[in-house]
Design a protein around this motif. Sequence first.
Motif, mmCIF file in Angstrom:
data_model
loop_
_atom_site.group_PDB
_atom_site.id
_atom_site.type_symbol
_atom_site.label_atom_id
_atom_site.label_comp_id
_atom_site.label_asym_id
_atom_site.label_seq_id
_atom_site.Cartn_x
_atom_site.Cartn_y
_atom_site.Cartn_z
ATOM 1 N N LYS A 139 0.834 -1.209 0.000
ATOM 2 C CA LYS A 139 0.000 0.000 0.000
ATOM 3 C C LYS A 139 0.868 1.257 0.000
ATOM 4 O O LYS A 139 0.479 2.295 -0.532
ATOM 5 N N LEU A 140 2.041 1.146 0.620
ATOM 6 C CA LEU A 140 2.960 2.279 0.659
ATOM 7 C C LEU A 140 3.737 2.419 -0.638
ATOM 8 O O LEU A 140 3.806 3.510 -1.225
ATOM 9 N N LEU A 141 4.327 1.324 -1.114
ATOM 10 C CA LEU A 141 5.276 1.396 -2.222
ATOM 11 C C LEU A 141 4.641 1.237 -3.594
ATOM 12 O O LEU A 141 5.210 1.665 -4.594
ATOM 13 N N LYS A 142 3.472 0.613 -3.650
ATOM 14 C CA LYS A 142 2.801 0.392 -4.941
ATOM 15 C C LYS A 142 1.327 0.781 -4.861
ATOM 16 O O LYS A 142 0.426 -0.009 -5.178
ATOM 17 N N PRO A 143 1.046 2.018 -4.428
ATOM 18 C CA PRO A 143 -0.348 2.427 -4.251
ATOM 19 C C PRO A 143 -1.067 2.632 -5.580
ATOM 20 O O PRO A 143 -0.449 3.006 -6.581
ATOM 21 N N LYS A 144 -2.354 2.405 -5.560
ATOM 22 C CA LYS A 144 -3.198 2.680 -6.732
ATOM 23 C C LYS A 144 -3.866 4.043 -6.611
ATOM 24 O O LYS A 144 -4.375 4.582 -7.600
ATOM 25 N N SER A 145 -3.875 4.582 -5.395
ATOM 26 C CA SER A 145 -4.435 5.919 -5.181
ATOM 27 C C SER A 145 -3.642 6.600 -4.077
ATOM 28 O O SER A 145 -3.268 5.967 -3.080
ATOM 29 N N ILE A 146 -3.373 7.899 -4.249
ATOM 30 C CA ILE A 146 -2.584 8.652 -3.273
ATOM 31 C C ILE A 146 -3.228 10.008 -3.027
ATOM 32 O O ILE A 146 -3.984 10.518 -3.864
ATOM 33 N N ASN B 69 -1.838 4.849 -13.919
ATOM 34 C CA ASN B 69 -2.622 3.886 -13.144
ATOM 35 C C ASN B 69 -2.740 4.285 -11.679
ATOM 36 O O ASN B 69 -3.203 3.496 -10.850
ATOM 37 N N VAL B 70 -2.322 5.510 -11.334
ATOM 38 C CA VAL B 70 -2.389 5.977 -9.951
ATOM 39 C C VAL B 70 -3.327 7.179 -9.877
ATOM 40 O O VAL B 70 -3.118 8.185 -10.557
ATOM 41 N N ASN B 71 -4.384 7.079 -9.059
ATOM 42 C CA ASN B 71 -5.289 8.204 -8.831
ATOM 43 C C ASN B 71 -4.655 9.157 -7.825
ATOM 44 O O ASN B 71 -4.206 8.736 -6.761
ATOM 45 N N VAL B 72 -4.627 10.466 -8.187
ATOM 46 C CA VAL B 72 -3.964 11.464 -7.358
ATOM 47 C C VAL B 72 -4.988 12.469 -6.844
ATOM 48 O O VAL B 72 -5.786 13.016 -7.614
ATOM 49 N N TYR B 73 -4.946 12.719 -5.519
ATOM 50 C CA TYR B 73 -5.851 13.682 -4.897
ATOM 51 C C TYR B 73 -5.044 14.668 -4.067
ATOM 52 O O TYR B 73 -3.993 14.329 -3.510
ATOM 53 N N PHE B 74 -5.562 15.917 -3.980
ATOM 54 C CA PHE B 74 -4.949 16.950 -3.152
ATOM 55 C C PHE B 74 -5.905 17.318 -2.019
ATOM 56 O O PHE B 74 -7.117 17.448 -2.232
ATOM 57 N N VAL B 75 -5.346 17.484 -0.819
ATOM 58 C CA VAL B 75 -6.133 17.919 0.336
ATOM 59 C C VAL B 75 -5.598 19.258 0.810
ATOM 60 O O VAL B 75 -4.412 19.383 1.134
ATOM 61 N N ASN B 76 -6.474 20.277 0.816
ATOM 62 C CA ASN B 76 -6.113 21.614 1.273
ATOM 63 C C ASN B 76 -7.375 22.268 1.814
ATOM 64 O O ASN B 76 -8.362 22.420 1.089
ATOM 65 N N LEU B 77 -7.341 22.656 3.066
ATOM 66 C CA LEU B 77 -8.529 23.195 3.724
ATOM 67 C C LEU B 77 -8.883 24.596 3.231
ATOM 68 O O LEU B 77 -10.050 25.001 3.276
ATOM 69 N N ASP C 93 -13.249 13.578 3.031
ATOM 70 C CA ASP C 93 -14.034 14.119 1.917
ATOM 71 C C ASP C 93 -13.599 13.567 0.561
ATOM 72 O O ASP C 93 -14.240 13.849 -0.461
ATOM 73 N N LEU C 94 -12.510 12.801 0.528
ATOM 74 C CA LEU C 94 -12.007 12.264 -0.740
ATOM 75 C C LEU C 94 -13.008 11.280 -1.341
ATOM 76 O O LEU C 94 -13.740 10.591 -0.609
ATOM 77 N N PRO C 95 -13.064 11.162 -2.672
ATOM 78 C CA PRO C 95 -14.016 10.240 -3.306
ATOM 79 C C PRO C 95 -13.717 8.771 -3.059
ATOM 80 O O PRO C 95 -14.564 7.917 -3.300
ATOM 81 N N GLU C 96 -12.522 8.443 -2.611
ATOM 82 C CA GLU C 96 -12.168 7.069 -2.249
ATOM 83 C C GLU C 96 -11.130 7.108 -1.140
ATOM 84 O O GLU C 96 -10.485 8.125 -0.900
ATOM 85 N N VAL C 97 -10.992 6.008 -0.439
ATOM 86 C CA VAL C 97 -9.958 5.917 0.589
ATOM 87 C C VAL C 97 -8.629 5.645 -0.106
ATOM 88 O O VAL C 97 -8.454 4.594 -0.733
ATOM 89 N N PRO C 98 -7.690 6.589 -0.044
ATOM 90 C CA PRO C 98 -6.420 6.375 -0.757
ATOM 91 C C PRO C 98 -5.602 5.271 -0.097
ATOM 92 O O PRO C 98 -5.685 5.043 1.110
ATOM 93 N N ASP C 99 -4.814 4.577 -0.913
ATOM 94 C CA ASP C 99 -3.905 3.564 -0.363
ATOM 95 C C ASP C 99 -2.831 4.210 0.506
ATOM 96 O O ASP C 99 -2.432 3.656 1.531
ATOM 97 N N CYS C 100 -2.369 5.389 0.070
ATOM 98 C CA CYS C 100 -1.256 6.048 0.763
ATOM 99 C C CYS C 100 -1.454 7.557 0.748
ATOM 100 O O CYS C 100 -1.929 8.116 -0.254
#
Length: 728
Positions: A5-12, A38-46, A62-69
């Motif tokens: 989950k850390l080294l080969k995440p599918k979503s971060i 193949n990696v979904n990328v999300y940004f979190v900023n309040l 609030d993310l659309p999915e639970v990220p792997d990492c």
Amino acid sequence: MDLSKLLKPKSIAVIGANEKAGSFGNYSAINALQNGGNVNVYFVNLKSPEVLGHKTYPTIKDLPEVPDCILIATPAKTCAALLEEAGRSGVKAAIIEAAGFSEEGTEEGKRAEEELIRIARKYDMAVMGPNCIGFVNNIDKVKLWGMAGTDFDMNVRKTGVAFFAQSGTMSIHAVSCPYIDVSYVFSMGNSTMVMVEDVMEYVLEEPEVRMLAIYLEGVRDGRRFMNCLKRADELGKPVVIHAAGMSKKGAAAAASHTGNIASSRGVYQAVCEKYGAILVESIDEFLCATNVLATWLDRMPKGSGISAINGSGGENAVCADLSELYDVPLPDFEEGTITALKELLPGFANPRNPLDITAITSDVYTVMMNVLTTVGDDKNVDAVICSIASFAEPNEKDIEQAKVFGESLNERYARPMIDYVKKPGAVPVLCIPMTEDRRDAQWRRKLQEAGIPILANSLIGYKVLGKICKYIEYKKVVHTLENAVPEQKHGEDTVSLSEADSKKELYALDLPIPKQSVVKTKEELKKAVSGMKYPLVLKVSSADILHKTEAGGVQLGIEDGHQAEKAFDEIMENCRTYKPDAVIDGILVQEQAEPGVEMILGITSDAHFGPMLMAGMGGVFVEIFKDAAMYPCPLNKEEALRMLQGLKAYKLLKGYRGNSPCDIEALTDVMVKLSRYAKDHRDEIKEMDLNPVFVYPEGQGVSIIDALIIKYKDRKGGEQEENRKSDS
């Protein structure tokens, strides 16, 4: 914890992604957008609804999915709450970039780090850091990295080196070498949750990872670390280690940087010798050694016989000097090779190794090809150094010469080298330029693709080559790759056994010790000496008097019973005066051994790597000349012999200036038995000192004259000495 989950995440998700130039949050966001498709990328900023043209989310939940990492790029004081929120949301991996934890050495920093550990364990999260930059996975094109300068270069193959560094700057140095193929780069930071050993175990099994290059400021789990080195050896994957913090000031700097306690250089060197890792001393050597091994992975020399081809007498002399200084073997050519070279080179050339082919003014390609082929065909030669061209970036003079000759100087020498290594049966070739010029990136890449590494300048280049030659020879020796790291932690309190009690432990190992007895009275003395052969030695028997000679507690050359009784009285009086509160068990009486070559054998237990066997010149010489070797326990006879061969005193053992050769076979037998004893008693023994050990001529064995064993109080054996003092 699940490292995948850390080294080969599918979503971060990057927590704290922003557009403030130069910040960790900004670099991390920019790098995250370079991840593979193949990696979904999300940004979190309040505060900001958008960063770098991408939508942000106010919180992790609030993310659309639970990220792997997740990568946390916010200040230290916010990290625990964010990690807790991530854990509750189901996130299984995280990277914490912020500093301000145990590396500062403050109680507040230590408590903050302990809180991160508690949360990580609570949710079974794989957490890298804190105080790190992150990692780059070039195999799967995953980038969770908080600094600039790591754009993916599609020319860099993903099959290659896994770099580890407990320093962010050192990891940046690693990824700044486009001529080294990289599979992973890890900036491990404090390594308090995900440790270097965890990641080593994981990546070693990946086929794309062909070797490891590790910058260390300390080891947390010596057993697992050595098991990783053992596994690397089994898989045929070289390991280069730059262990910093081995000086007194360096250790203090490393501790303040990562919170680790560094072991000494001697211990690291011993561990590397046991497991075939290459230990280097600077970042230049680190990258240089990694470059050579990574380039030679599929064409490693069969042996360490090196031939050098130079273009001038000066280069040749420097080459010879540096080769001798750094143990680069330059074997003599065969007679057939010498004859062939005489026909190829001008009459004033001297066809020996190293080889000065003099200035070539015409038909460079043919001469170079013929020389390389002739030298490479010599059965004593396993690899060839070419120092004729530096492959530096061209200057104006080079450009003008290229116009005249129709090719550059680099091309003139590179073409025959590249064509030679393509020939069946060709030996590996490398370049060690004499100058410090900046290398031409184009030619460096062309030569690398052909399997020809360019080393650093001559001083570093020959030093590194000497270490690689030693690595090549390592494979020819059978090594004992089990380790003896203690099973459990021990306290710092120790207890010293008396000489008599120390020798009792050694008797069980069937070690050669003169006949002895401890007596408390003169009547006991008379009975004891009646069964012994004169001359005798009398010594005080007390764990409280370690330096018996200084206390007047030793008398030699006792020839009869009357002298023995007189010596008994004098020793007791001297020692009571020297240390009135000492617990004296009595007087140790032993047969006086014939003198021999004095050696010292000992055991010292390293906090991380366990018991180490030490061997060196005995008596006072070990302190004066510092001529000693160290090796992790246990070991075999061949390893013991190699320890002795590394000593300056080995000449004495072999028979110096007409003296008879010593019984090296018997000495190595004792060394092996001691190493096994240390392994079997690893949770008891702190130190052992056998000094002197007399070594006699071949076939006559050895004799252990004095012995001291120090044990941990909180382990088996420590209690017996405490009980002895209580009884007294």
